[in-house]
Design a protein around this motif. Sequence first.
Motif, mmCIF file in Angstrom:
data_model
loop_
_atom_site.group_PDB
_atom_site.id
_atom_site.type_symbol
_atom_site.label_atom_id
_atom_site.label_comp_id
_atom_site.label_asym_id
_atom_site.label_seq_id
_atom_site.Cartn_x
_atom_site.Cartn_y
_atom_site.Cartn_z
ATOM 1 N N ILE A 191 0.832 -1.200 0.000
ATOM 2 C CA ILE A 191 0.000 0.000 0.000
ATOM 3 C C ILE A 191 0.866 1.248 0.000
ATOM 4 N N ALA A 192 1.763 1.352 0.940
ATOM 5 C CA ALA A 192 2.576 2.564 1.106
ATOM 6 C C ALA A 192 3.954 2.352 0.504
ATOM 7 N N PRO A 193 4.581 3.413 0.053
ATOM 8 C CA PRO A 193 5.944 3.303 -0.492
ATOM 9 C C PRO A 193 6.931 2.977 0.629
ATOM 10 N N PRO A 194 8.129 2.530 0.268
ATOM 11 C CA PRO A 194 9.135 2.210 1.298
ATOM 12 C C PRO A 194 9.482 3.438 2.130
ATOM 13 N N LEU A 195 9.784 3.167 3.395
ATOM 14 C CA LEU A 195 10.119 4.248 4.329
ATOM 15 C C LEU A 195 11.262 3.769 5.223
ATOM 16 N N VAL A 196 12.403 4.467 5.120
ATOM 17 C CA VAL A 196 13.585 4.122 5.926
ATOM 18 C C VAL A 196 13.839 5.250 6.911
ATOM 19 N N VAL A 197 13.838 4.913 8.208
ATOM 20 C CA VAL A 197 14.050 5.908 9.267
ATOM 21 C C VAL A 197 15.188 5.421 10.156
ATOM 22 N N SER A 198 16.159 6.280 10.377
ATOM 23 C CA SER A 198 17.294 5.945 11.239
ATOM 24 C C SER A 198 16.965 6.311 12.683
ATOM 25 N N LEU A 199 17.294 5.390 13.604
ATOM 26 C CA LEU A 199 17.051 5.620 15.027
ATOM 27 C C LEU A 199 18.334 6.100 15.694
ATOM 28 N N PRO A 200 18.228 6.806 16.828
ATOM 29 C CA PRO A 200 19.434 7.288 17.521
ATOM 30 C C PRO A 200 20.371 6.163 17.948
ATOM 31 N N SER A 201 19.830 4.973 18.156
ATOM 32 C CA SER A 201 20.656 3.848 18.591
ATOM 33 C C SER A 201 21.447 3.229 17.452
ATOM 34 N N GLY A 202 21.218 3.695 16.202
ATOM 35 C CA GLY A 202 21.893 3.126 15.056
ATOM 36 C C GLY A 202 21.069 2.091 14.334
ATOM 37 N N GLU A 203 19.968 1.667 14.922
ATOM 38 C CA GLU A 203 19.081 0.719 14.267
ATOM 39 C C GLU A 203 18.212 1.449 13.248
ATOM 40 N N LEU A 204 17.450 0.675 12.495
ATOM 41 C CA LEU A 204 16.608 1.227 11.439
ATOM 42 C C LEU A 204 15.167 0.820 11.651
ATOM 43 N N LEU A 205 14.283 1.740 11.286
ATOM 44 C CA LEU A 205 12.849 1.456 11.292
ATOM 45 C C LEU A 205 12.394 1.447 9.838
ATOM 46 N N LEU A 206 11.953 0.274 9.385
ATOM 47 C CA LEU A 206 11.546 0.108 7.985
ATOM 48 C C LEU A 206 10.034 -0.060 7.926
ATOM 49 N N GLY A 207 9.384 0.770 7.077
ATOM 50 C CA GLY A 207 7.932 0.728 6.981
ATOM 51 C C GLY A 207 7.443 -0.372 6.053
ATOM 52 N N LYS A 208 6.468 -1.104 6.518
ATOM 53 C CA LYS A 208 5.785 -2.103 5.696
ATOM 54 C C LYS A 208 4.298 -1.912 5.899
ATOM 55 N N ASP A 209 3.714 -1.030 5.070
ATOM 56 C CA ASP A 209 2.325 -0.595 5.243
ATOM 57 C C ASP A 209 2.183 0.035 6.624
ATOM 58 N N ASN A 210 1.303 -0.486 7.450
ATOM 59 C CA ASN A 210 1.060 0.137 8.764
ATOM 60 C C ASN A 210 1.953 -0.444 9.860
ATOM 61 N N ILE A 211 2.981 -1.191 9.481
ATOM 62 C CA ILE A 211 3.859 -1.823 10.479
ATOM 63 C C ILE A 211 5.271 -1.268 10.291
ATOM 64 N N GLY A 212 5.864 -0.851 11.399
ATOM 65 C CA GLY A 212 7.261 -0.437 11.392
ATOM 66 C C GLY A 212 8.124 -1.556 11.939
ATOM 67 N N VAL A 213 9.040 -2.051 11.105
ATOM 68 C CA VAL A 213 9.887 -3.188 11.476
ATOM 69 C C VAL A 213 11.261 -2.675 11.870
ATOM 70 N N LEU A 214 11.736 -3.140 13.026
ATOM 71 C CA LEU A 214 13.040 -2.740 13.532
ATOM 72 C C LEU A 214 14.097 -3.755 13.115
ATOM 73 N N VAL A 215 15.188 -3.252 12.517
ATOM 74 C CA VAL A 215 16.301 -4.109 12.121
ATOM 75 C C VAL A 215 17.594 -3.461 12.592
ATOM 76 N N ASP A 216 18.662 -4.294 12.662
ATOM 77 C CA ASP A 216 19.962 -3.733 13.015
ATOM 78 C C ASP A 216 20.666 -3.210 11.762
ATOM 79 N N GLN A 217 21.895 -2.786 11.901
ATOM 80 C CA GLN A 217 22.608 -2.180 10.779
ATOM 81 C C GLN A 217 22.915 -3.172 9.655
ATOM 82 N N ASN A 218 22.810 -4.456 9.966
ATOM 83 C CA ASN A 218 23.038 -5.467 8.936
ATOM 84 C C ASN A 218 21.743 -5.976 8.323
ATOM 85 N N GLY A 219 20.613 -5.388 8.743
ATOM 86 C CA GLY A 219 19.331 -5.784 8.185
ATOM 87 C C GLY A 219 18.682 -6.963 8.882
#
Length: 961
Positions: free
Chosen positions: A203-231
């Motif tokens: 539904i929604a386009p990709p969304l990459v957000v960097s967190l202060p801890s160095g991790e990433l918040l990746l958007g998947k529609d209405n869900i934000g998935v947390l991953v580390d720097q290696n994905g």
Amino acid sequence: MVHTAFDSLELLNGCPTKIDAVESYGSNLLVACADGSLRIYGPESSTSSADRSPPSDRHSKTLELKREPYVLERTVNGFSRKPMLAMEVLGSRELLLSLSESISFHKLPNLETLAVITKAKGANAYSWDDRRGFLCFARQKRVCIFRHDGGRGFVEVKEFGVPDTVKSMSWCGENICLGIRREYTILNATNGALSEVFPSGRIAPPLVVSLPSGELLLGKDNIGVLVDQNGKLLQEGRICWSEAPAVVVIQKPYATALLQRHIEIRSLRVPYPLIQTVVLRDVRLIHQGNNAVIVALNNSIHGLFPVPIGAQIVQLTASGNFEEALALCKLLPPEDSNLRASKEQSIHIRYAHYLFENGSYEEAMDHFVASQVEITYVLSLYPSIVIPKSSMVSGAEKFLDMSGEVYLSRASSGVSDDMEASSTSHTLEYDESSALESKKMSHNTLMALVKFLQKKRNSVIGKAAAEGTEEVISDAVGHTHESNRSKRSNKGRVNIPLDSGAREMALILDTALLQALLLTSQSTAALDLLKSLNYCDVKICEEILKNGSHYLCLLELYKWNSMHREALKLLHKLVNESKSDQKFKPEMIIEYLKPLCGPDPMLVLEFSMHVLESCPSQTIDLFLTGNIPADLVNSYLKQHAPKMQAMYLELMLSMNENGISGNLQNEMVQIYLSEVLDWYADLIGEKKWDEKSYTASRKKLLSALEGISGYNPEILLKRLPPNALYEERAILSGKLNQHELALSIYVHKLHVPSLALSYCDKLYEAGLHQHQTPKTNIYLTLLQIYLNPKKTIKNIEKRIANLVSSSSSSSSSSPSPKVGWTSVKTKAKGLGKKIADIEGAEDSRISPSGTDSGKSDGDGDGDDFGEEVVSNIMLDEVLDVLGQRWDRVNGAHALKLLPKETKLHNLLPFLGPLLRKTSEAHRNFSVIKRLRESQNLQTKDELYSHRKVDVKITGERIRRI
């Protein structure tokens, strides 16, 4: 909405053109409009006409957005030719990065153009790494990397191709995370390698957000998935928004998302709950400012200013959201460490009460532990748990003093104290509820209390033990202060000064823990507690254990506090009461007494009497292995258990004959003799006495008389009856070197010649072992007894009568119930009893020259012997002795003793070997004599040969002197 985390405030309104992008610089707002202009707005208070200062000066005064209306300060027309896509202030480099037709860099605050990256023309996304000064941007299906050279230029580093158009991107460490249409990938910034993470939403386009801890918040529609720097996916890394967000801004500890109809704020702490919803219409974008989230509408700008942490904590605590409140406490600045500690303690206590009231007892205790509240305060929730009253009152008063303080300071929040006061009263109201009272003593509540006390115990006991060690050291160097101390108990219990804080707390904790374990049927755990280092209050625990019939625990309580007499009394009572089911056995008393043999032997002797009859061997073994003085044990047994005295002395003698004193040996023989005399008296009364009958006691007596030497034979002889126990009399006479009397008894009273012969052999062999002249004349004495029977019998009777008369006279002069028995004399209290000296007589050694201390009337009396009738003598026994012991008897003396009527052929067994031995000896002597003569002659010949040597003296041999 849980609580208010952000306050929404309109900063400016009525912008003439539509707003495309917005950024904050210090306290100013940089607004990019659709007409290509850049409008700079400042706080109304800072732009008054009364004090107009340069923008640079105003920026230096404040670096944050202000909570007030903003007014236009400056307009830069033609700042961009095309609509502005994004702007970002690079604070560390004082640059403004803008993405429009291309990527431009302007110097702040004057907006002087520093650089324009023409290769970025048509770029739709970028990401800036402020630490390294690296810029990456996406243009069509290409990703370019530039590096700021520190001056006015940028240097291209790398350029990579990607499968599709990049919609969103962000640096992740040394690599770049790309949102490419339908998937997320990690681009290696060194070699351009791509690694797929997971597909994006439909539904929604990709969304990459960097967190202060160095991790990433990746958007998947209405869900934000947390991953580390290696994905790699993080556990529980799912933020569920109400709908797919267009933009997500991170302002710790919250994530703010722009949705179609509102702005949603969620916590970044698992499970990422909804914190606040802000409803604003026609929101075009949100951007993270330096101290607020900037919300841009078409022609106005709002600021979402975070509510002070202290005020948020108060809100969350009042609404019962304690977990969030505790999480916010960790965000308080380090300089407010005391404030943070007080807030956390208060929240933990309130949360614990809330959980306790709602049945989550174990979790409640975890928060009580975290709050570091006094143990007495938690125990006040359990009125059935008995603890020392003085300590309980002081603990409650201490917490009341603490609750009177301002746990949640309003200095930074501006919130009234009424909210907290009402919450405090609310959490304490449940103490008065009778329904909750029954809940407090349920199994679950007590189990939670047990775990709470066990968690606190290690540190409390450690501090108490440390205090005890310091006190011992202080006492050793003479720095004790006895006047300031009071003893906890008496009877050997542990002394605990009441001014010892740690030990007093340990006393409360262990006393409560023991009760909680018993109430939850954990008797084994309670027993283990009492066996190890503990500070249980003896008086309280003793009463509880007695009422609950927890006797094993009560025994351990007594034992740990050195109340051994009370423990042994209880154990003796339990053993007597449980004879049927054998739950408590006499062996338990013996096991308890083993460690006490050294410190308190009198207590061991006192209580061992209770089990001596049921477990005689184990009890005697207790005395022996415990190294209790033998004289003390014998004296105690003689008074309280005379029947067991002999068994003890027998075991002592069997272990080490030399280890038992002469007094104790004499004591044992006296006991045996008393038993034999009682048995003799019974048989005499029944007229069934037989000298050849033996009981176990008599066998022991005979064995003791033969085997040991520490007793006094003279005293024992006085106790023997004149017409019985001849074998005992013979042994005792032999001990007194009255060998003739002993042999006479064997021959004429016992009529057992073999015993007489064995007696002679023992004396003869003893002389050989002692390297003395063999006592050959003892056999001659035996021959005389055989050859003079009547005279010998008269001599026996006469000597026994003399001994009996002397015994009766001595007993009349010194009245004593039993001659030779020991008398016990009690010394000072606590020193025990010692055995008095037994009447002794020095043992005289066997004389090498004589066979008896006094000869019989017939010794050497040839005239009396000649008058004897040959038929009355025991000639056969004489011949047997001569035939069997011919090598030990002086043949000449023996032949003189024989009657003249003795036939020569009867002497062949004696004379034959004797003559053979004599002739053989004569022959041997002759051979030796010849050998010596021959040796003498040989020596003389050698002497003569040496004397015949001639020496000629010539002129050559002469030497001048």
